[in-house]
Design a protein around this motif. Structure first.
Motif, mmCIF file in Angstrom:
data_model
loop_
_atom_site.group_PDB
_atom_site.id
_atom_site.type_symbol
_atom_site.label_atom_id
_atom_site.label_comp_id
_atom_site.label_asym_id
_atom_site.label_seq_id
_atom_site.Cartn_x
_atom_site.Cartn_y
_atom_site.Cartn_z
ATOM 1 N N PHE B 245 -6.447 4.876 -26.518
ATOM 2 C CA PHE B 245 -6.518 6.060 -25.651
ATOM 3 C C PHE B 245 -6.020 7.244 -26.476
ATOM 4 C CE2 PHE B 245 -4.792 8.948 -22.401
ATOM 5 C CZ PHE B 245 -5.822 8.977 -21.478
ATOM 6 N N GLY B 246 -6.908 8.158 -26.850
ATOM 7 C CA GLY B 246 -6.569 9.157 -27.858
ATOM 8 C C GLY B 246 -6.252 10.522 -27.291
ATOM 9 N N LEU B 247 -5.536 10.543 -26.194
ATOM 10 C CA LEU B 247 -5.257 11.832 -25.559
ATOM 11 C C LEU B 247 -3.752 11.969 -25.401
ATOM 12 C CD1 LEU B 247 -6.840 14.208 -24.348
ATOM 13 C CD2 LEU B 247 -7.077 12.899 -22.247
ATOM 14 N N ASP B 248 -3.197 13.112 -25.865
ATOM 15 C CA ASP B 248 -1.762 13.356 -25.708
ATOM 16 C C ASP B 248 -1.471 13.932 -24.322
ATOM 17 O OD1 ASP B 248 -1.319 12.514 -28.285
ATOM 18 O OD2 ASP B 248 -1.657 14.520 -29.113
ATOM 19 N N GLY B 249 -0.170 14.034 -24.037
ATOM 20 C CA GLY B 249 0.226 14.584 -22.752
ATOM 21 C C GLY B 249 -0.232 16.023 -22.587
ATOM 22 N N GLY B 250 -0.439 16.433 -21.336
ATOM 23 C CA GLY B 250 -0.829 17.819 -21.095
ATOM 24 C C GLY B 250 -1.704 17.937 -19.866
ATOM 25 N N GLY B 266 -3.588 9.962 -16.791
ATOM 26 C CA GLY B 266 -3.334 8.650 -17.377
ATOM 27 C C GLY B 266 -2.761 8.726 -18.773
ATOM 28 N N HIS B 267 -2.402 7.541 -19.244
ATOM 29 C CA HIS B 267 -2.072 7.335 -20.651
ATOM 30 C C HIS B 267 -2.421 5.899 -20.992
ATOM 31 C CE1 HIS B 267 1.513 5.354 -19.187
ATOM 32 N NE2 HIS B 267 2.199 6.467 -18.906
ATOM 33 N N SER B 268 -2.012 5.417 -22.168
ATOM 34 C CA SER B 268 -2.454 4.070 -22.523
ATOM 35 C C SER B 268 -1.760 3.040 -21.632
ATOM 36 C CB SER B 268 -2.204 3.797 -23.999
ATOM 37 O OG SER B 268 -0.846 3.924 -24.274
ATOM 38 N N GLY B 269 -2.359 1.856 -21.519
ATOM 39 C CA GLY B 269 -1.901 0.850 -20.562
ATOM 40 C C GLY B 269 -1.455 -0.442 -21.217
ATOM 41 N N ILE B 270 -1.827 -1.558 -20.623
ATOM 42 C CA ILE B 270 -1.359 -2.853 -21.101
ATOM 43 C C ILE B 270 -2.495 -3.866 -20.996
ATOM 44 C CG2 ILE B 270 -0.412 -3.411 -18.802
ATOM 45 C CD1 ILE B 270 1.867 -4.920 -20.270
ATOM 46 N N GLU B 271 -2.571 -4.761 -21.998
ATOM 47 C CA GLU B 271 -3.670 -5.729 -22.015
ATOM 48 C C GLU B 271 -3.490 -6.777 -20.935
ATOM 49 O OE1 GLU B 271 -4.917 -7.340 -25.813
ATOM 50 O OE2 GLU B 271 -3.881 -5.702 -26.835
ATOM 51 N N ARG B 272 -4.621 -7.298 -20.452
ATOM 52 C CA ARG B 272 -4.586 -8.308 -19.395
ATOM 53 C C ARG B 272 -3.867 -9.570 -19.849
ATOM 54 N NH1 ARG B 272 -3.788 -11.576 -16.603
ATOM 55 N NH2 ARG B 272 -4.680 -12.333 -14.666
ATOM 56 N N ASP B 273 -3.953 -9.921 -21.128
ATOM 57 C CA ASP B 273 -3.301 -11.156 -21.591
ATOM 58 C C ASP B 273 -1.922 -10.901 -22.215
ATOM 59 O OD1 ASP B 273 -4.164 -9.938 -23.854
ATOM 60 O OD2 ASP B 273 -5.478 -11.577 -24.513
ATOM 61 N N PRO B 421 6.132 9.758 -19.265
ATOM 62 C CA PRO B 421 5.861 10.991 -18.507
ATOM 63 C C PRO B 421 5.366 12.127 -19.395
ATOM 64 C CG PRO B 421 8.223 10.415 -18.471
ATOM 65 C CD PRO B 421 7.498 9.255 -19.062
ATOM 66 N N ASP B 422 5.859 12.198 -20.639
ATOM 67 C CA ASP B 422 5.395 13.273 -21.515
ATOM 68 C C ASP B 422 3.993 13.000 -22.059
ATOM 69 O OD1 ASP B 422 7.813 14.582 -21.171
ATOM 70 O OD2 ASP B 422 8.762 13.450 -22.814
ATOM 71 N N GLY B 423 3.607 11.735 -22.074
ATOM 72 C CA GLY B 423 2.289 11.383 -22.594
ATOM 73 C C GLY B 423 1.190 11.444 -21.546
ATOM 74 N N LEU B 424 1.587 11.718 -20.307
ATOM 75 C CA LEU B 424 0.625 11.709 -19.207
ATOM 76 C C LEU B 424 -0.286 12.928 -19.311
ATOM 77 C CD1 LEU B 424 0.359 9.725 -16.861
ATOM 78 C CD2 LEU B 424 1.986 11.144 -15.589
ATOM 79 N N HIS B 425 -1.592 12.675 -19.328
ATOM 80 C CA HIS B 425 -2.529 13.797 -19.387
ATOM 81 C C HIS B 425 -3.266 13.922 -18.058
ATOM 82 C CE1 HIS B 425 -4.734 16.725 -21.951
ATOM 83 N NE2 HIS B 425 -5.534 16.673 -20.896
#
Lengths: 441, 436
Positions: B245-250, B266-273, B421-425
């Protein structure tokens, strides 16, 4: 004709799909139990015979606002507690408001039913609102209107169509309310509606799932039975439409419309208790004219035989307390004007009135409706909604159970007869929905 | 009111764990040709549902052919073998069977529901659609014009504008960066050969998962699977690389004239496994899920009335993982809603959740799970979904144990790691006041 033979081989006679038991409590509350023992789950639904069309003038949206407020505190329960308890028991819940009814439901493990009844009965009678509730929740419904209607040109256009169709009846006022009236809704408006309509003699209780009818009745008597009937419940007689003496037409303009379309609604009869035949014939008419993108009259004529439209459809739903509508929509292909699309739609209807319906088409629809009853048995929540919506819209349990057979008995002559009566532009509203009037030049 | 004088019902409520158990018996079936499937046999109603998920999906589109897979799946029921589109549908309607075909980023799906009494005819018809679709030019043109109308509508739909803007900014030149239905340019340029190629690429037996439920035996299911898809190719083209996910906060504002602003964030998440997935799953339920009353629901909607809907969701895709949320508020209130969301995000990251919140979320999630198995089509969908993420049939019995095993420390550790929170776009579509 191969298809014809195949169709005939399907399910011969209609058998009632579901096990249904009905009661009435002494306080006037109707109870419907639908058994489905495949999974240990129950759907508990309480339907009030009060919807937006029962609202007094000037407080549009109050039925829906009250539905939101019913999740607040009561004399015995904290705000939000019922929802929390449902969740803690792994269930789901929600509520809905329509023109003719307001409903609340929970879906939980079957042994949680008494708990659901305890809470649902409590909030029928003991709601305690605060000014903070009113202010915050009014913000929520205003945003709901923003989301569903103000941000959607299609929804705004439908609202204008209904307002033009119903000049005297409450169906002309949107369920969610007009914005300027919603902004003024207050606690008194909500409580006045609540005190009058939230009464056992104005409700249908539908319990569907892994339950025994006797147990449900005993629980209903325990929890709902002590609530007294409302003696002043008014008779449900609403102002009816006067005869429509002129065709109504409108142009709805909104730059957010991406795909222009023409849409028309005709005032049409609904399912009436003991007299569902016209509605059954209209159900076929909607299927024959526009129910299938591939085999119905309008799509075949406008999307296949000619390249007039990218979409053509017809709509009818017979469950309604008062007169309902029969609708048509055509979205023209690129380069086709709305006037040309409407002319083609009318020409197709005129030809349909002359040519009539092929017998194999009627038989295919009968087959699909029969099969629909088999598939419906897999969705006990859907069966519960079927009863709840019908019983709050002037129908009886007998009407609901007769409906599949009434549908099977419809003939091509019935359909053509009702088409000749209903498809009359003097009793219709036609709208052009466009991004700008310029495209009409 | 007289009614109010009656004695109040005494509500002595103790939270009790729901009693429903997941009572389904999953049979593992291998078709004669070797395709594996899961089945829940349930004979009380004479029909069955089958669901196929073919991994791959719209990410298989070449950049200049974007929308090919979607258009192909829209055409698959528009004529097959010796039947034109209309003949095919007349046949299907006469059988009262329903078939649906869908395209997603990482898969295409085929769902069928059919009566027991004409099962053979329904299966034979569906087989023609899957194996011998005609892709007649007139059908291609007709469905293409419908897809193009949809693309134009999306360009005027605030929710679609927001997701398209977020994806474009976040995923660079990965297929995830563009909508699966393509653009006006790419869809207009697609040829019948492109559609044929998309068909060869998307429907492959080496990437299929099969779930079925209803009035069907294991043996019958095996034969049906071979009849339906046994003659499809086994292998498809290479799948794409992973993408971050290549987007910074803002905040990105996409101006659009409409009364209510729509925000996707959003920001980056977590893999299903990931071994922490269940902890993150519970965390999301508490922050912005739909089951229990979430913190965001309470703070943004219930207390302040700033929105009708706010929610968050973990989105573990095959080639990336993101954590997304959405909210909509009138143009003069969206800035307030965003501020509350940011504050809640930060508070949860730094302070974590309480034991009470964890217990409530667990009770809900474990109690709700058995209620999902509700109807043949739903069960078939669950079976195939489990296979798509490499679960075993035992998962149905063990899943609630995985939920119960998550501790307060687990959730709070994951909250600190995952929530940024700072990475949330925020992508905001509308005419928001007070936002740049």
């Amino acid at each position: 004709m191969r298809l014809f033979a195949l169709a005939l081989s399907l399910v011969g006679t209609m058998t009632l799909a579901e096990e249904v038991t009905t009661y009435q409590l002494d306080n006037g509350m109707d109870v419907v139990v639908i058994e489905d023992h495949r999974a240990p789950v129950v759907v508990h639904m309480l339907w009030y015979k009060a919807g937006s069309a029962d609202e007094p003038a000037g407080v549009s949206g109050i039925a829906h606002f009250l539905e939101h407020l019913l999740f607040k505190a009561t004399e015995n329960v904290e705000s939000g507690e019922f929802q929390r308890v449902v969740a803690e028991n792994g269930g789901s819940d929600n509520a809905f408001t329509s023109y003719d009814y307001t409903g609340y439901f929970q879906r939980v493990a079957a042994d949680r039913l008494p708990l659901m009844m305890q809470y649902e009965a409590d909030r029928m009678n003991n709601l305690v609102l605060t000014e903070e509730d009113i202010v915050a929740e009014r913000g929520v419904i205003l945003e709901e209107r923003n989301q569903r209607t103000e941000n959607s040109p299609g929804a705004l256009a439908r609202e204008q169509m209904m307002a033009a169709q119903y000049q005297n009846h409450g169906y002309g006022v949107p369920i969610i309310g007009w914005m300027h009236e919603m902004e003024q809704l207050d606690m008194q408006d909500a409580l006045a509606f609540y005190d009058l309509y939230y009464s056992p003699n104005n409700t249908i209780l539908v319990v569907a799932g892994d339950v025994e009818p006797d147990e449900v009745l005993a629980l209903a008597e325990q929890y709902y039975g002590p609530i007294p009937a409302e003696p002043d419940l008014p008779e449900r007689v609403r102002p009816q439409e006067p005869p429509q003496r002129a065709e109504r037409r409108l142009v709805f303009e909104d730059p957010r419309v991406a795909q222009p379309y023409v849409t028309r609604t005709y005032l049409a009869p609904e399912r009436d208790a003991g007299a569902q035949e016209d509605a059954a014939a209209l159900t076929y008419l909607a299927e024959i004219l526009g129910g299938s993108s591939f085999t119905s009259v309008l799509p075949v004529a406008l999307q296949f035989d000619t390249n007039t439209a990218i979409y053509a459809g017809a709509f009818y739903s017979g469950v309604s307390l008062d007169d309902t509508t029969f609708g048509l929509t055509v979205a023209p292909a690129e380069g086709v004007t709305l006037q040309d699309a409407e002319d083609a739609m009318d020409a197709t209807l005129a030809q349909f009135m002359e040519v009539g319906i092929a017998p194999d088409r009627m038989e295919a629809l009968r087959t699909q409706l029969r099969a629909g009853e088999i598939y419906a048995r897999d969705d006990v929540g859907g069966l519960a909604r079927r009863y709840g919506a019908a019983l709050t819209s002037g129908l009886t349990v007998e009407d609901v159970q007769a409906w599949p057979d009434v549908l099977q008995a419809v003939t091509a002559e019935d359909v053509m007869g009702v088409a000749a009566r209903v498809l009359n532009r003097d009793r219709a509203v036609t709208a052009y929905v466009v991004p700008s009037r310029e495209i009409l030049q | 009111m007289i009614r109010r004088l009656i004695a109040a019902l005494t509500l002595s409520v103790t939270a009790v764990t729901a009693q429903a158990q997941t009572q389904i018996n999953i049979q593992e079936v291998t078709s004669p040709s070797g395709i594996e499937a899961w089945l829940v046999e349930e004979n009380s109603i004479p029909f069955a549902a089958i669901e196929f998920v073919f991994d791959g999906g719209a990410v298989l589109d070449a950049p200049d052919k974007r929308g090919a897979t979607n258009l192909m799946m829209g055409l698959i029921e528009e004529g097959a073998g010796d039947l034109t589109a209309r003949e095919f549908q007349e046949r299907r309607e006469a059988l009262a069977a329903s078939f649906s075909f869908d395209t997603f980023d990482d898969s295409v799906t085929v769902s069928a529901v059919f009566l027991s009494e004409n099962r053979d005819e329904a299966i034979a018809l569906l087989r023609e659609a899957l194996i011998n679709p005609r892709f007649d030019q007139d059908a291609v043109d007709r469905v293409r014009s419908q897809v193009l109308a949809g693309i134009r509508s999306d360009a005027n739909n605030p929710n679609r504008i927001a997701s398209a803007a977020l994806d474009a900014a976040a995923f660079g030149d990965h297929p995830y960066a563009t909508p699966i239905n393509g653009t006006e340019e790419t869809v207009t340029a697609l040829t019948r050969d492109d559609i044929l190629e998309a068909h060869r690429n998307a429907l492959t037996t080496g990437r299929v998962h099969v779930g079925a439920a209803g009035d069907l035996s294991a043996e019958e299911l095996g034969e049906i699977i071979d009849a339906l898809i046994g003659d499809l190719p086994e292998t498809g083209p290479e799948l794409p690389e992973d993408v971050a996910f290549g987007l910074d906060g803002g905040i990105t504002v996409v101006p659009y004239a409409t009364p209510q602003s729509v925000a996707l964030f959003g920001h980056s998440g977590i893999e299903r496994d990931d071994e922490d997935f269940f902890a993150a799953f519970i965390l999301n339920e508490i922050l912005g899920g739909n089951g229990v009353e979430s913190r965001l629901y309470r703070e943004v909607r219930e207390k302040r009335g700033l929105t009708y809907g706010v929610s968050t969701f973990l989105v573990p895709k095959d080639f990336t993982e993101i954590y997304l949320g959405s909210v909509a508020s009138s143009n003069d209130r969206i800035a307030d809603a965003i501020e509350v969301i940011r504050d809640e995000w930060a508070a949860l990251a730094s302070e974590g959740i309480t034991q009470e919140e964890l217990d409530a979320a667990k009770t809900y999630l474990t109690g709700a799970y058995p209620l999902r198995f509700d109807g043949n089509a739903e069960i078939a969908g669950i079976l195939v979904g489990m296979q798509s993420v490499d679960l075993t049939p035992e998962y149905v019995a063990n899943r609630n144990d995985f939920i119960e095993a998550v501790t307060l420390d687990d959730v709070n550790r994951v909250a600190a790691e995952l929530l940024d929170p700072d990475g949330l776009h925020f992508v905001v579509v509308g005419e928001p006041e007070g936002l740049q």
